[in-house]
Motif scaffolding. Structure first.
Motif, PDB file in Angstrom:
ATOM      1  N   VAL A  50      -0.546  -5.822  -5.947  1.00 14.00           N
ATOM      2  CA  VAL A  50      -0.728  -4.428  -5.635  1.00 14.00           C
ATOM      3  C   VAL A  50       0.250  -4.086  -4.715  1.00 14.00           C
ATOM      4  CG1 VAL A  50      -2.532  -2.906  -4.239  1.00 14.00           C
ATOM      5  CG2 VAL A  50      -3.229  -4.955  -5.911  1.00 14.00           C
ATOM      6  N   TRP A  51       1.065  -4.851  -3.915  1.00 17.30           N
ATOM      7  CA  TRP A  51       1.949  -4.302  -3.135  1.00 17.30           C
ATOM      8  C   TRP A  51       3.545  -4.661  -3.289  1.00 17.30           C
ATOM      9  CZ3 TRP A  51      -0.207  -0.802  -0.136  1.00 17.30           C
ATOM     10  CH2 TRP A  51      -1.427  -0.983   0.162  1.00 17.30           C
ATOM     11  N   ASP A  52       4.500  -3.722  -3.151  1.00 15.88           N
ATOM     12  CA  ASP A  52       5.718  -3.875  -3.219  1.00 15.88           C
ATOM     13  C   ASP A  52       6.480  -3.795  -1.792  1.00 15.88           C
ATOM     14  OD1 ASP A  52       8.368  -4.463  -3.884  1.00 15.88           O
ATOM     15  OD2 ASP A  52       8.316  -2.400  -5.273  1.00 15.88           O
ATOM     16  N   ASN A  53       6.259  -4.691  -0.991  1.00 15.33           N
ATOM     17  CA  ASN A  53       6.729  -4.561   0.458  1.00 15.33           C
ATOM     18  C   ASN A  53       8.139  -5.391   0.362  1.00 15.33           C
ATOM     19  OD1 ASN A  53       4.207  -3.400   0.949  1.00 15.33           O
ATOM     20  ND2 ASN A  53       3.508  -5.375   1.688  1.00 15.33           N
ATOM     21  N   SER A  54       8.833  -4.673   1.587  1.00 12.59           N
ATOM     22  CA  SER A  54      10.171  -5.245   1.700  1.00 12.59           C
ATOM     23  C   SER A  54      10.641  -4.996   3.152  1.00 12.59           C
ATOM     24  CB  SER A  54      11.220  -4.765   0.580  1.00 12.59           C
ATOM     25  OG  SER A  54      11.594  -3.194   0.972  1.00 12.59           O
ATOM     26  N   ILE A  55      11.714  -5.907   3.296  1.00 16.18           N
ATOM     27  CA  ILE A  55      12.228  -5.921   4.913  1.00 16.18           C
ATOM     28  C   ILE A  55      13.854  -5.646   4.658  1.00 16.18           C
ATOM     29  CG2 ILE A  55      12.418  -8.266   5.367  1.00 16.18           C
ATOM     30  CD1 ILE A  55      11.732  -7.329   8.325  1.00 16.18           C
ATOM     31  N   SER A  56      14.386  -4.555   5.561  1.00 10.89           N
ATOM     32  CA  SER A  56      15.648  -4.735   5.265  1.00 10.89           C
ATOM     33  C   SER A  56      16.485  -5.730   5.773  1.00 10.89           C
ATOM     34  CB  SER A  56      16.161  -3.432   6.166  1.00 10.89           C
ATOM     35  OG  SER A  56      16.165  -3.527   7.407  1.00 10.89           O
ATOM     36  N   PRO A  57      17.598  -6.008   5.426  1.00 12.81           N
ATOM     37  CA  PRO A  57      18.467  -7.413   5.373  1.00 12.81           C
ATOM     38  C   PRO A  57      18.772  -7.381   7.011  1.00 12.81           C
ATOM     39  CG  PRO A  57      19.648  -6.186   3.696  1.00 12.81           C
ATOM     40  CD  PRO A  57      18.486  -5.154   4.153  1.00 12.81           C
ATOM     41  N   ASP A  58      18.767  -6.553   7.644  1.00 14.33           N
ATOM     42  CA  ASP A  58      18.952  -6.533   9.122  1.00 14.33           C
ATOM     43  C   ASP A  58      17.636  -6.776   9.888  1.00 14.33           C
ATOM     44  OD1 ASP A  58      17.933  -3.996   9.144  1.00 14.33           O
ATOM     45  OD2 ASP A  58      19.642  -3.001  10.076  1.00 14.33           O
ATOM     46  N   LYS A  65       4.388  -0.230   0.357  1.00 11.71           N
ATOM     47  CA  LYS A  65       4.065   0.420  -1.100  1.00 11.71           C
ATOM     48  C   LYS A  65       3.309  -0.175  -2.056  1.00 11.71           C
ATOM     49  CE  LYS A  65       6.451   3.489  -4.516  1.00 11.71           C
ATOM     50  NZ  LYS A  65       7.350   3.868  -5.062  1.00 11.71           N
ATOM     51  N   ASN A  66       2.289   0.661  -2.206  1.00  7.84           N
ATOM     52  CA  ASN A  66       1.162   0.277  -3.248  1.00  7.84           C
ATOM     53  C   ASN A  66       1.869   0.441  -4.841  1.00  7.84           C
ATOM     54  OD1 ASN A  66      -0.963   0.435  -5.101  1.00  7.84           O
ATOM     55  ND2 ASN A  66      -2.323   0.237  -3.291  1.00  7.84           N
ATOM     56  N   VAL A  67       1.707  -0.256  -5.491  1.00  7.01           N
ATOM     57  CA  VAL A  67       2.245  -0.372  -6.702  1.00  7.01           C
ATOM     58  C   VAL A  67       1.814   0.789  -7.635  1.00  7.01           C
ATOM     59  CG1 VAL A  67       3.589  -2.445  -6.751  1.00  7.01           C
ATOM     60  CG2 VAL A  67       1.207  -2.155  -7.822  1.00  7.01           C
ATOM     61  N   HIS A  68       0.417   0.979  -7.475  1.00  7.43           N
ATOM     62  CA  HIS A  68      -0.233   1.717  -8.129  1.00  7.43           C
ATOM     63  C   HIS A  68      -0.078   3.476  -7.785  1.00  7.43           C
ATOM     64  CE1 HIS A  68      -2.604  -1.635 -10.112  1.00  7.43           C
ATOM     65  NE2 HIS A  68      -2.676  -1.854  -8.533  1.00  7.43           N
ATOM     66  N   GLU A  69       0.567   3.872  -8.762  1.00  6.88           N
ATOM     67  CA  GLU A  69       1.110   5.329  -8.619  1.00  6.88           C
ATOM     68  C   GLU A  69       0.169   6.206  -8.108  1.00  6.88           C
ATOM     69  OE1 GLU A  69       4.411   7.970  -8.011  1.00  6.88           O
ATOM     70  OE2 GLU A  69       4.330   5.911  -8.838  1.00  6.88           O
TER      71      GLU A  69
END
Length: 137
Positions: A50-58, A65-69
């Motif tokens: 359900v989630w597309d989470n990320s952390i910046s390289p720094d 973000k929820n993947v369901h529009e």
């Protein structure tokens, strides 16, 4: 004392150093027992269901973000309105033997304006240390 980015921990150990008195815990986060506007959060900082989470390289910005529009706007509005705009983040990681642990990433604060503009929650790191507490009785 202060929590530093050193050893991956279990969620129960993490929550208990902030004043909880848990024996077990399975959710993705909970309210801080001493601060009403702070969540202790255990995200997977990679795409997962359900989630597309990320952390910046720094390590300074987390994108949630929820993947369901059709659920994106509601999620953003709900988090902005709930007034819990700070998160102490322990990211889910795999240990050397393949077991799940959590690694401290810092304290982050929601950027509501950028979140609405980018259509995902934007969390900006405000500290690399946080205060710990004895169990709240």
């Amino acid at each position: 004392s202060e929590s530093r980015n050193s050893v991956p921990l279990s969620t129960v150990i993490v929550l208990n150093v902030f004043g909880h008195n848990y024996k077990g815990y399975q959710k993705g986060g909970t309210t801080h027992p001493y601060y009403d506007d702070v969540m202790i959060w255990f995200p997977k900082l990679f795409p997962n269901g359900v989630w597309d989470n990320s952390i910046s390289p720094d390590g300074k910005i987390i994108r949630e973000k929820n993947v369901h529009e059709d659920k994106i706007e509601n999620h953003i509005n709900e988090v902005i309105q709930n007034q819990k705009h700070k998160r102490i983040v322990f990211a889910k990681v795999k240990g050397p033997l393949g077991h799940i642990m959590y690694k401290f990433k810092g304290e982050f604060k929601l950027d509501p304006v950028t979140s609405v503009e980018d259509r995902c929650l934007i969390w900006k790191r405000i500290s690399t240390t946080v205060k710990t507490f004895p169990p709240k009785i």
